[in-house]
Design an enzyme around this catalytic site. Structure first.
Site, PDB file in Angstrom:
ATOM      1  N   GLY A 428       5.177   7.843  -5.161  1.00  0.00           N
ATOM      2  CA  GLY A 428       4.184   8.217  -4.171  1.00  0.00           C
ATOM      3  C   GLY A 428       3.120   7.147  -4.064  1.00  0.00           C
ATOM      4  N   PRO A 430      -0.599   5.155  -4.271  1.00  0.00           N
ATOM      5  CA  PRO A 430      -1.523   5.014  -5.410  1.00  0.00           C
ATOM      6  C   PRO A 430      -2.607   6.072  -5.383  1.00  0.00           C
ATOM      7  CG  PRO A 430      -1.185   2.915  -4.280  1.00  0.00           C
ATOM      8  CD  PRO A 430      -0.587   3.953  -3.409  1.00  0.00           C
ATOM      9  N   VAL A 432      -2.585   9.200  -6.664  1.00  0.00           N
ATOM     10  CA  VAL A 432      -2.242  10.626  -6.545  1.00  0.00           C
ATOM     11  C   VAL A 432      -2.016  11.271  -7.903  1.00  0.00           C
ATOM     12  CG1 VAL A 432      -1.292  10.361  -4.235  1.00  0.00           C
ATOM     13  CG2 VAL A 432       0.202  10.086  -6.213  1.00  0.00           C
ATOM     14  N   GLY A 433      -2.123  10.529  -8.996  1.00  0.00           N
ATOM     15  CA  GLY A 433      -2.034  11.124 -10.326  1.00  0.00           C
ATOM     16  C   GLY A 433      -0.681  10.998 -10.987  1.00  0.00           C
ATOM     17  N   LYS A 434       0.104   9.977 -10.653  1.00  0.00           N
ATOM     18  CA  LYS A 434       1.443   9.833 -11.264  1.00  0.00           C
ATOM     19  C   LYS A 434       1.336   9.528 -12.748  1.00  0.00           C
ATOM     20  CE  LYS A 434       2.713   6.520  -8.544  1.00  0.00           C
ATOM     21  NZ  LYS A 434       1.466   6.420  -7.752  1.00  0.00           N
ATOM     22  N   THR A 435       0.427   8.631 -13.113  1.00  0.00           N
ATOM     23  CA  THR A 435       0.296   8.246 -14.523  1.00  0.00           C
ATOM     24  C   THR A 435      -0.396   9.336 -15.337  1.00  0.00           C
ATOM     25  OG1 THR A 435       0.192   5.921 -13.856  1.00  0.00           O
ATOM     26  CG2 THR A 435      -0.562   6.460 -16.067  1.00  0.00           C
ATOM     27  N   SER A 758      11.251   4.375  12.527  1.00  0.00           N
ATOM     28  CA  SER A 758      10.684   5.659  12.945  1.00  0.00           C
ATOM     29  C   SER A 758       9.899   5.556  14.248  1.00  0.00           C
ATOM     30  CB  SER A 758       9.772   6.220  11.843  1.00  0.00           C
ATOM     31  OG  SER A 758       8.680   5.361  11.630  1.00  0.00           O
ATOM     32  N   LYS A 801       3.226  11.995   6.870  1.00  0.00           N
ATOM     33  CA  LYS A 801       2.948  11.872   8.302  1.00  0.00           C
ATOM     34  C   LYS A 801       2.203  13.100   8.823  1.00  0.00           C
ATOM     35  CE  LYS A 801       6.856   8.798   9.197  1.00  0.00           C
ATOM     36  NZ  LYS A 801       8.163   8.611   9.862  1.00  0.00           N
TER      37      LYS A 801
END
Length: 868
Positions: A428, A430, A432-435, A758, A801
């Site tokens: 996702g 940067p 957004v809390g992945k780590t 797209s 989107k």
């Protein structure tokens, strides 16, 4: 006159002694000259000389046959020359010694001479070969050969004859014989000064001999003739100079000096220097010897102490103690049989190695790693769903998909009884809390946490380790992880897996295949350990921004979990529950000192931080907290209540002023939806006439594309033009606007690269809007690729989107029919407040886009363009 013998050896097994009555003459006006380097020869000293010059060897042979075994030895001015002869008399010092050959050994390619110097001589001129006297020993046959050789030299005119003569005679640029005269010293008296100098020279020589026994041997060799040179100041000065290792120029100065008191003083000066050098050398030698003796004595005593302690049972040998330490580490561990065999072999090998050898250190380090790994040791996991749910909800807001996947993992572990590691990949934008979610998962599962980033990694050894043969070799990151966490089931976060590099040291992405394959990592082989390590219990979590940049074989081994961006409602909740309290505690503020009102947070989210993640929002909140802390410390205020009006003062002017570029979109302009690595975004597709006049050379029209478009978007624009022309020809056959006009398609923010499949529907709609002169309905945005036959193809990034569309106030969105399932999976608060139409053919797109638009004719559009 004295009777002496000299030896002639012609490479025979025994030297033949030829007696000859040779009286050393007092005057000898011409001698063969031998040039030497470094140390000049002094009178009454014997020297061994080797010569290799063919012409000089031939000359000395003839002289010895003529009972003239005399030569002149002179010091060369340049020390770097190696030849026995010189090309010019200026290359020699003019004063040398007259020497007699005592022994000669002929070795064909060189001549070895043992000579004894008798007196000083000075060069007065050069002798050439024709002037050399042959003497009475020349036979008739030799005389005839010499005359014949001279006659050929004079009469030879052709090149070949000259070359043969030149080979026999010495080169013109070689000095073989010189004219000399004897150098007599000045008369002197045996006064008190000379006696004192003599005694001081003798005393200094005695001190040097006592300090260094090597000089005693040299002195005995020099005095082999049996003459008491110490009684003669002339010879004593030469002896003193010869004993020293002074510079050649200083020794030659002693040889040149004819004043005996001065010569004694010069020799004494050189002897004093040699004495001081000998004292310094002796001091250094003693210091080194004492140091070595002390170290050796310490080593002997240490070894004796170890033996004594070992006999008394007080202490074990170092190698035994190391072996016992390694065995103690393995106590309580369940080491596999194959690995235990390797450890036992290495321990036996360690017992035979010398403790000071390099192989001993390599083996000890290897055993240190093998015995430090947690063989069979695992941390007790928390398999209670309720506890894990509470921990995950405490740390993070939302993320229902991820939380659900972790709870499923715990549920399977409860039913199965074992916890086998899985490979999850959170992808996702940067922020957004992945780590951070990975650390929460480790806490929820009660697993040890280990993180390492592979962004920019180019060395395979970081993953697989180095070979033990290299200096400074170490295992890979996973083995280091097991040693650090001391468990076989940690949670390992591999960060930035989409940014892994590739360099000259291999491809780390390929090295990760074995690590992240659930079928193979049970027997992971590290290059350093070279034994299989079980990684099947490790829970691997990877993070990435763009999934397409992960290599396909590596991506196939992962379970991909999408972490899309947040909408405004989610950002608001995250800011109130996590970001604001953390900012307060980080700046030392209480809740009463800093209060952020909800309208201020909404203004921050809407006008300053529109990106998908919350990292930028966190930075702005921390900036506000720092400004408030500064005011409180300066006592400008005791507490600050931040509302929307104070935001420009604290964080600056708003970054985003307008939600959309157009309040009402004109004909030829349509809003599209795009996905980027930073999340979703909206972009306008603008079309206009490039040239209002018809071009007779190209009546079919043309299209220009701008806006830093990629190859995929350029192809989409060409396909869209074809679809638009066909649609216009079918439904409006009288309208030839797209076939004859010169069109310009532009995507604003031209410096920003744009690419992706797209934009086909959006470009087609914009072209038809321009051709028909009809704007699309207000608040409309669309996404979807189009085929040449008008089919609407599915796209990705639906959540991002939709979030971007809601952020700018879009109320109507057109999506491909095949993306209906993606929209249905979105949370209800994201789907609320937006009208979504699913289409499968472009006709449906056209009907929705132009439902409520006013009709304008293309002629009116052209008139407006001309007037503009």
């Amino acid at each position: 006159m004295s009777k002496e013998y000299f030896y002639i050896s012609d490479n025979v097994k025994e030297n033949v002694i030829l007696p000859a009555t040779v009286a050393v003459p007092e005057v000898w006006p011409q001698v063969p000259v031998i040039a030497i380097n470094r140390n000049p020869v002094f009178p009454r000293f014997i020297k061994l000389i080797e010569i290799s010059n063919p012409a000089l060897i031939d000359l000395i042979r003839r002289k010895v046959k003529l009972n003239q075994p005399y030569i002149g030895i002179f010091l060369r001015k340049k020390e770097d020359e190696k030849s026995d002869v010189v090309s010019n008399l200026d290359d020699l010092h003019q004063v040398g010694v007259f020497a007699q050959i005592h022994e000669m050994q002929d070795m064909d390619y060189k001549l070895r001479l043992v000579v004894m110097a008798h007196r000083r001589i000075r060069i007065t001129g050069q002798f050439i070969e024709d002037e050399i006297e042959t003497g009475p020993a020349e036979t008739d046959a030799e005389r005839r050969r010499r005359k014949y050789r001279n006659t050929r030299r004079k009469n030879s005119t052709d090149a070949e004859g000259v070359e043969q003569v030149e080979k026999k005679k010495p080169a013109v640029d070689q000095v073989l014989m010189v004219k000399v005269e004897n150098v007599m010293h000045e008369k002197f008296q045996q006064n008190e000064e000379v006696k004192a100098l003599t005694q001081e020279v003798i005393k200094t020589i005695r001190d040097i001999i006592n300090m260094n026994p090597l000089y005693r041997e040299s002195l005995h060799h020099m005095l082999a003739q049996g003459q008491r040179v110490v009684d003669n100041p002339v010879y004593l000065s030469d002896l003193g100079a010869a004993l020293t290792g002074a510079e050649p120029a200083e020794l030659q100065a002693v040889l040149d000096e004819t004043d005996i008191p001065k010569r004694l003083m010069m020799s004494l000066s050189l002897l004093k220097k040699e004495y001081e050098l000998s004292k310094l050398q002796q001091k250094i030698g003693k210091e080194v010897e004492e140091k070595v003796k002390q170290q050796h004595r310490k080593y002997i005593l240490h070894e004796q102490l170890k033996v004594i302690k070992k006999e008394l049972g007080l202490e074990k040998d170092d190698k035994d103690a190391i072996g016992d330490k390694f065995r103690e580490r393995l106590a309580g561990k369940q080491v596999p049989a194959a690995i235990q065999t390797v450890i036992d072999d290495e321990l036996n090998k360690l017992g035979f190695l010398e403790s000071h050898s390099s192989e001993f250190n390599v083996t000890r380090c290897y055993l240190d790693w093998l015995t430090s790994l947690p063989w069979g040791i695992t941390s007790e996991e928390n398999l209670k769903l309720e506890d894990a749910q509470v921990i995950l909800d405490e740390d993070h807001y939302g993320m229902e998909d991820i939380k659900k996947r972790i709870l499923e993992f715990i549920a399977v572990s409860q039913l199965k009884g074992t916890t086998q590691g899985k490979i999850l990949c959170f992808h996702g934008p940067p922020g957004v809390g992945k780590t951070s979610i990975a650390r929460s998962i480790a806490r929820a599962l009660n697993r040890q946490y280990f993180r390492f980033s592979v962004g920019g990694m180019t060395d395979v050894a970081e993953v697989k380790g180095h070979r033990r043969t290299y200096v400074g070799a170490m295992p890979g990151k996973l083995v280091q992880c097991l040693k650090k966490t001391a468990t076989e089931n940690p949670l390992v976060l591999i960060d930035e897996v989409d940014k892994i590099g590739r360099g000259v040291h291999g491809d780390p992405a390929s090295a990760l295949l074995e690590l992240l394959d659930p079928e193979q990592n049970a027997n992971f082989l590290d290059h350093y350990l070279d034994v299989p390590v079980d990684l099947s219990r490790v829970l691997f979590i990877c993070t990435a921004n763009v999934v397409d940049q992960i290599p396909e074989p590596l991506r196939d081994r992962m379970e991909l979990i999408d972490m899309s961006g947040y909408v405004a409602e989610e950002k608001m909740a995250i800011a109130e529950q996590y970001l604001v309290p953390n900012a307060r505690s980080g700046c030392g503020l209480s809740e009463a000192q800093l209060r952020l009102r909800p309208q201020a947070l909404r203004a921050l989210i809407k006008s300053y931080c529109r990106e998908s993640g919350v990292r930028n929002l966190q930075k702005h909140i921390e900036k506000i907290a720092r400004k408030v802390a500064y005011k409180i410390v300066k006592r400008e205020a005791e507490a600050v209540d931040v509302d929307e009006a104070k935001l420009p003062e604290l964080v600056g002017k708003p970054t985003f002023k307008h939600e959309t570029m157009y309040d009402v979109t004109p004909p030829g302009v349509v809003m599209g939806l795009a996905w980027t690595a930073m999340g979703g975004s909206t972009l306008y597709i603008e079309t206009a006439l490039r040239n209002t006049l018809r071009d007779e050379k190209s009546p079919s029209g043309s299209m220009e594309l701008t806006g830093h478009l990629g190859d995929v978007m350029k192809e989409s624009a060409r396909i869209a033009l074809t679809v638009a022309r066909n649609y216009l020809a079918k439904h409006h056959p009288d309208n030839t606007f797209l076939n004859t006009s010169h069109l310009h398609v532009h995507v604003p923010e031209g410096a920003t690269p744009k690419d992706g499949p797209s934009a086909g529907c959006t470009v087609t709609t914009a072209l038809l809007s321009l051709a028909l002169g009809r704007p699309v309905r207000r608040g409309l945005a669309m996404t979807g690729e189009i085929s040449l036959t008008g089919r609407v193809l599915p796209v990705g990034g639906i959540k991002e989107k939709i979030i971007a569309a809601k952020r700018v106030g879009v109320t109507c969105v057109i999506l491909p029919e095949e993306n209906r399932r993606d929209f249905d999976d979105l949370p209800s608060f994201i789907r609320e407040g937006i009208d979504v139409h699913f289409v499968s053919d472009y006709g449906e797109v056209f009907a929705i886009a132009f439902d409520q638009a006013q009709v304008r004719m293309p002629e009116e559009l052209r008139e407006d363009s001309l007037s503009t």
